[in-house]
Design a protein around this motif. Sequence first.
Motif, PDB file in Angstrom:
ATOM      1  N   LEU A  17       1.215  -1.364  -0.315  1.00  0.00           N
ATOM      2  CA  LEU A  17       0.038   0.102   0.411  1.00  0.00           C
ATOM      3  C   LEU A  17       0.717   1.205  -0.470  1.00  0.00           C
ATOM      4  O   LEU A  17       0.510   1.859  -0.493  1.00  0.00           O
ATOM      5  CB  LEU A  17      -1.182  -0.561   1.768  1.00  0.00           C
ATOM      6  N   LEU A  18       2.290   1.237   0.765  1.00  0.00           N
ATOM      7  CA  LEU A  18       2.783   2.211   0.579  1.00  0.00           C
ATOM      8  C   LEU A  18       3.981   2.686  -0.403  1.00  0.00           C
ATOM      9  O   LEU A  18       4.671   1.315  -0.553  1.00  0.00           O
ATOM     10  CB  LEU A  18       3.068   2.603   2.222  1.00  0.00           C
ATOM     11  N   GLN A  19       4.314   3.693  -0.529  1.00  0.00           N
ATOM     12  CA  GLN A  19       5.438   3.705  -1.562  1.00  0.00           C
ATOM     13  C   GLN A  19       7.056   3.747  -0.315  1.00  0.00           C
ATOM     14  O   GLN A  19       6.645   3.703   0.934  1.00  0.00           O
ATOM     15  CB  GLN A  19       5.618   5.707  -1.979  1.00  0.00           C
ATOM     16  N   ASP A  20       8.092   2.903  -0.644  1.00  0.00           N
ATOM     17  CA  ASP A  20       8.903   3.469  -0.172  1.00  0.00           C
ATOM     18  C   ASP A  20       9.376   3.866   1.039  1.00  0.00           C
ATOM     19  O   ASP A  20       9.733   3.600   2.472  1.00  0.00           O
ATOM     20  CB  ASP A  20      10.835   3.037  -0.540  1.00  0.00           C
ATOM     21  N   TYR A  21       9.410   5.778   0.873  1.00  0.00           N
ATOM     22  CA  TYR A  21       9.798   6.600   1.801  1.00  0.00           C
ATOM     23  C   TYR A  21       8.427   6.031   2.481  1.00  0.00           C
ATOM     24  O   TYR A  21       8.991   6.325   4.041  1.00  0.00           O
ATOM     25  CB  TYR A  21       9.513   8.106   0.772  1.00  0.00           C
TER      26      TYR A  21
ATOM     27  N   GLU B 243       9.307   5.122   6.742  1.00  0.00           N
ATOM     28  CA  GLU B 243       8.688   5.736   8.233  1.00  0.00           C
ATOM     29  C   GLU B 243       8.084   5.423   8.869  1.00  0.00           C
ATOM     30  O   GLU B 243       7.606   4.760  10.443  1.00  0.00           O
ATOM     31  CB  GLU B 243       8.126   7.120   7.790  1.00  0.00           C
ATOM     32  N   LEU B 244       6.816   3.861   8.252  1.00  0.00           N
ATOM     33  CA  LEU B 244       6.353   3.060   9.621  1.00  0.00           C
ATOM     34  C   LEU B 244       7.217   2.191  10.386  1.00  0.00           C
ATOM     35  O   LEU B 244       6.847   2.057  11.987  1.00  0.00           O
ATOM     36  CB  LEU B 244       5.468   2.124   8.328  1.00  0.00           C
ATOM     37  N   GLY B 245       8.452   1.711   9.528  1.00  0.00           N
ATOM     38  CA  GLY B 245       9.139   0.897  10.033  1.00  0.00           C
ATOM     39  C   GLY B 245      10.048   1.929  11.140  1.00  0.00           C
ATOM     40  O   GLY B 245      10.148   1.137  12.146  1.00  0.00           O
ATOM     41  N   LEU B 246       9.726   3.020  11.334  1.00  0.00           N
ATOM     42  CA  LEU B 246      10.736   3.481  12.256  1.00  0.00           C
ATOM     43  C   LEU B 246       9.883   3.433  13.425  1.00  0.00           C
ATOM     44  O   LEU B 246      10.201   3.246  14.416  1.00  0.00           O
ATOM     45  CB  LEU B 246      10.950   5.133  11.697  1.00  0.00           C
ATOM     46  N   LEU B 247       8.831   4.065  12.840  1.00  0.00           N
ATOM     47  CA  LEU B 247       7.819   4.032  13.693  1.00  0.00           C
ATOM     48  C   LEU B 247       7.943   3.124  14.927  1.00  0.00           C
ATOM     49  O   LEU B 247       7.790   2.955  15.474  1.00  0.00           O
ATOM     50  CB  LEU B 247       6.460   4.359  13.417  1.00  0.00           C
ATOM     51  N   LEU B 248       7.332   1.388  14.368  1.00  0.00           N
ATOM     52  CA  LEU B 248       7.666   0.732  15.243  1.00  0.00           C
ATOM     53  C   LEU B 248       8.700   0.155  15.566  1.00  0.00           C
ATOM     54  O   LEU B 248       8.262   0.232  16.639  1.00  0.00           O
ATOM     55  CB  LEU B 248       7.810  -1.544  13.852  1.00  0.00           C
ATOM     56  N   VAL B 249       9.911   0.811  15.625  1.00  0.00           N
ATOM     57  CA  VAL B 249      10.744   0.776  16.475  1.00  0.00           C
ATOM     58  C   VAL B 249      11.030   1.814  17.439  1.00  0.00           C
ATOM     59  O   VAL B 249      11.706   1.064  18.358  1.00  0.00           O
ATOM     60  CB  VAL B 249      12.617   0.836  15.438  1.00  0.00           C
ATOM     61  N   TYR B 250       9.949   2.389  17.126  1.00  0.00           N
ATOM     62  CA  TYR B 250       9.977   3.532  18.401  1.00  0.00           C
ATOM     63  C   TYR B 250       9.135   2.951  19.601  1.00  0.00           C
ATOM     64  O   TYR B 250       8.937   3.083  20.654  1.00  0.00           O
ATOM     65  CB  TYR B 250       9.688   4.825  17.673  1.00  0.00           C
ATOM     66  N   ALA B 251       7.812   2.016  18.507  1.00  0.00           N
ATOM     67  CA  ALA B 251       7.574   1.408  19.237  1.00  0.00           C
ATOM     68  C   ALA B 251       8.275   0.110  20.551  1.00  0.00           C
ATOM     69  O   ALA B 251       7.106  -0.173  21.401  1.00  0.00           O
ATOM     70  CB  ALA B 251       5.927   1.242  18.560  1.00  0.00           C
ATOM     71  N   ILE B 252       8.784  -0.544  19.678  1.00  0.00           N
ATOM     72  CA  ILE B 252       9.627  -0.755  20.367  1.00  0.00           C
ATOM     73  C   ILE B 252      10.881  -0.425  22.235  1.00  0.00           C
ATOM     74  O   ILE B 252       9.692  -1.106  22.632  1.00  0.00           O
ATOM     75  CB  ILE B 252      10.229  -1.374  19.385  1.00  0.00           C
ATOM     76  N   ALA B 253      10.860   0.283  21.334  1.00  0.00           N
ATOM     77  CA  ALA B 253      11.555   1.326  21.922  1.00  0.00           C
ATOM     78  C   ALA B 253      10.873   1.651  23.523  1.00  0.00           C
ATOM     79  O   ALA B 253      10.613   1.778  24.529  1.00  0.00           O
ATOM     80  CB  ALA B 253      12.651   2.682  21.834  1.00  0.00           C
ATOM     81  N   GLY B 254       9.394   2.319  23.172  1.00  0.00           N
ATOM     82  CA  GLY B 254       8.612   2.536  23.449  1.00  0.00           C
ATOM     83  C   GLY B 254       7.943   1.754  25.013  1.00  0.00           C
ATOM     84  O   GLY B 254       7.941   1.529  25.883  1.00  0.00           O
TER      85      GLY B 254
ATOM     86  N   LEU C 107      19.251  -7.824   2.841  1.00  0.00           N
ATOM     87  CA  LEU C 107      18.127  -7.429   2.826  1.00  0.00           C
ATOM     88  C   LEU C 107      17.810  -6.111   2.523  1.00  0.00           C
ATOM     89  O   LEU C 107      17.654  -4.905   3.497  1.00  0.00           O
ATOM     90  CB  LEU C 107      17.021  -7.276   3.995  1.00  0.00           C
ATOM     91  N   ALA C 108      17.746  -5.681   1.583  1.00  0.00           N
ATOM     92  CA  ALA C 108      18.180  -3.869   0.951  1.00  0.00           C
ATOM     93  C   ALA C 108      17.231  -3.139   0.540  1.00  0.00           C
ATOM     94  O   ALA C 108      17.430  -2.305   1.058  1.00  0.00           O
ATOM     95  CB  ALA C 108      19.638  -3.810  -0.196  1.00  0.00           C
ATOM     96  N   SER C 109      16.426  -3.845   0.073  1.00  0.00           N
ATOM     97  CA  SER C 109      14.750  -3.058  -0.114  1.00  0.00           C
ATOM     98  C   SER C 109      13.707  -2.887   1.182  1.00  0.00           C
ATOM     99  O   SER C 109      14.241  -3.714   2.509  1.00  0.00           O
ATOM    100  CB  SER C 109      13.655  -3.923  -0.570  1.00  0.00           C
ATOM    101  N   ALA C 110      13.527  -1.576   0.961  1.00  0.00           N
ATOM    102  CA  ALA C 110      12.745  -1.222   1.856  1.00  0.00           C
ATOM    103  C   ALA C 110      11.913  -1.555   2.572  1.00  0.00           C
ATOM    104  O   ALA C 110      11.464  -2.238   3.654  1.00  0.00           O
ATOM    105  CB  ALA C 110      12.153  -0.369   1.556  1.00  0.00           C
TER     106      ALA C 110
END
Lengths: 257, 358
Positions: free
Chosen positions: B38-42, B46-57, B165-168
């Motif tokens: 559904l989403l473009q790479d960019y 950003e969504l992946g980064l959100l998940l990373v912060y959710a883990i840290a949270g 794993l080079a692709s977004a």
Amino acid sequence: MTAGRTLSVRNLSIMFGGVHAVEDVSFDVSPGEVFAIIGPNGAGKSTIFNLISRLYEPSAGSIQFGEYDLLGLPAHRVVDTGIARTFQNIELFEQSTVLQNLLVGRHSRMSGNALCDFAFLPRVRRAEIRHRRKVEDIIDLLELAQYRDERIADLPYGARKNVELARALCAEPALLMLDEPASGLNTEETDDVGFWLEDIKHDLGVTLVMVEHDMNLVGQVADRVMAINDGRVLAIGSPDDVRENEDVQQAYLGMTE
Amino acid sequence: MQVLFKTRYEDDIRFLPKTGEKIRVGLVVAFLLAAPLLLQDYYLGELGLLLVYAIAGIGLMILTGHTGQVSFGHAAFLGIGAYCHAILMSHGVPFSLSVVLTTALSGLIGMALGRSASKMHGFYLAIATLAFLMLVETLLGEWESMTGGYGGLAVPGLKVFGISLASAWQQYYLDLFFTFVVVLGAANLFRTPTGRSFLAVRDSELSARCLGVNVEWAKIQAFGISAAITGLAGVLLAHHLAYLAPDVFSVLESLKLMLMIVVGGLGSIPGAIFGAILVSLLPVALSFLKDVLPPALGQQAGLEPLLFGLIIVIFIVFEPQGIYGRWMKLRFFFETFPYYRKSSFVRQKSYLKTERMR
Ligand SMILES: Nc1ncnc2c1ncn2[C@@H]1O[C@H](COP(=O)(O)OP(=O)(O)O)[C@@H](O)[C@H]1O
Ligand SMILES: [Mg+2]
């Protein structure tokens, strides 16, 4: 079996800022007995409980429970010897449900390992269900079924007192210390407490040590009574003997003046 | 209103007893799984980064929200995780082993911090954890031979089990996998003795002790688990950043984590996720603010920390239960419409009972 242990308190003393809150207190509680501690506010009743719970360090004296020297144990090991308690100002886990509170009551009998718990291994699940069964027995005994999933913060006062009693029972203690189990309750609720204490004594065979102001309740359930004032023992004996004791009457009169 | 009739003890152990919850969580999971379509790479990044912060949270939530131990030093564990992983990888350690080692190291350092802090409360704990962060930040900057110092450190390319794993979308699924593991594990904790002992320590150390909870050990464990999870987030973060510098893991980053859990709702795992969403949207709001505010104010260097601090204070004062608490109230409003009373959220279920029971 933990039944059959005698609680022996000898020459127990503690000072707070130069004042003796408890001074040279000695008493024994036999297995199966209901032992009440009475005395005016500030007499040192709760402090005696806190000493037995190892929350305070005594300045002198000894506390023996059966073969255990309690003074050699840290506070979190006391429950392993078979002693559980409630608090004068209810100390429940406010944001958790009744069920979760009662499960913490099982803590001393559950062996937790953070990694196994994180993975919720099959044996963790089995243990949860096994302990849950015990908790359910206590819920039935104290008629807490309708509150099972309520948060403590949402419960009325009387129910909270009840939950705290239930939580202590979940540890399957041999001896239960109750700090003012009826304070703040209306007469109907106090009667209920009286019946439950009888049940706990007879059905579960638990030894009871209670601090209580309600002399009707004390007369109804207690086998022996210890009266203290200013940290010192005034009298130990049957409820009637202690009530008649001159020093005891003096202490209570002195307070109402 | 929905009343659950339970027939088996298992029902309490299950995560999502209500059908509505199952559907909502199912939809979120379906979206997360389908996101690469559904989403473009960019935006996927950003969504992946959100998940990373959710883990840290979630890491910080377990410590602060569930165990009641404040930490302003959690950016240090992000830093330890990111640096340790980058260093191991650049020395040829494979990804899977590096993740395990890094998470374990972060957890051990957390336990050591927890041990020295287990007698501290509130303000002193906040200061102690802050001091720890400054120590780590300085160490990352000064230990040049290891960390590349203030010049920074390049993170080797993402390669799992020898597959690059080079692709977004590949990186995204890696983030998602660890998010599932952490969410599930954290949820597991709170239906078992370990998690319950954390909640007990938060609400009453006194009675926790008398019920057999070793309070010091519970705090050490909470610090350890929390640090391990945050360290894991650091590992994933390293691959998003691609280039590490010590000043990324600063007090501001700690404040951001704190903001997430306070705004999301202390003491709930969904709260940490809501918080991560909000914090991810913050830069957008910030750039908008910079445009509308007068330049003298909008160009101020300290705008970001100021905004973070302000939001934390506003939530603590007006909505201490955070967005998750607000959501629960909203849901209750719809479930009981038109019978909703403001006060009824607190005593909701009492209406079901007879007079005597109350
Ligand atoms: N932690 C404490 N620090 C200082 N003084 C205390 C502490 N606990 C109890 N005391 C004092 O000890 C005395 C006995 O208190 P307590 O045992 O609570 O009385 P009560 O018989 O009403 O339960 C009181 O004078 C009280 O102020
Ligand atoms: Mg008292």
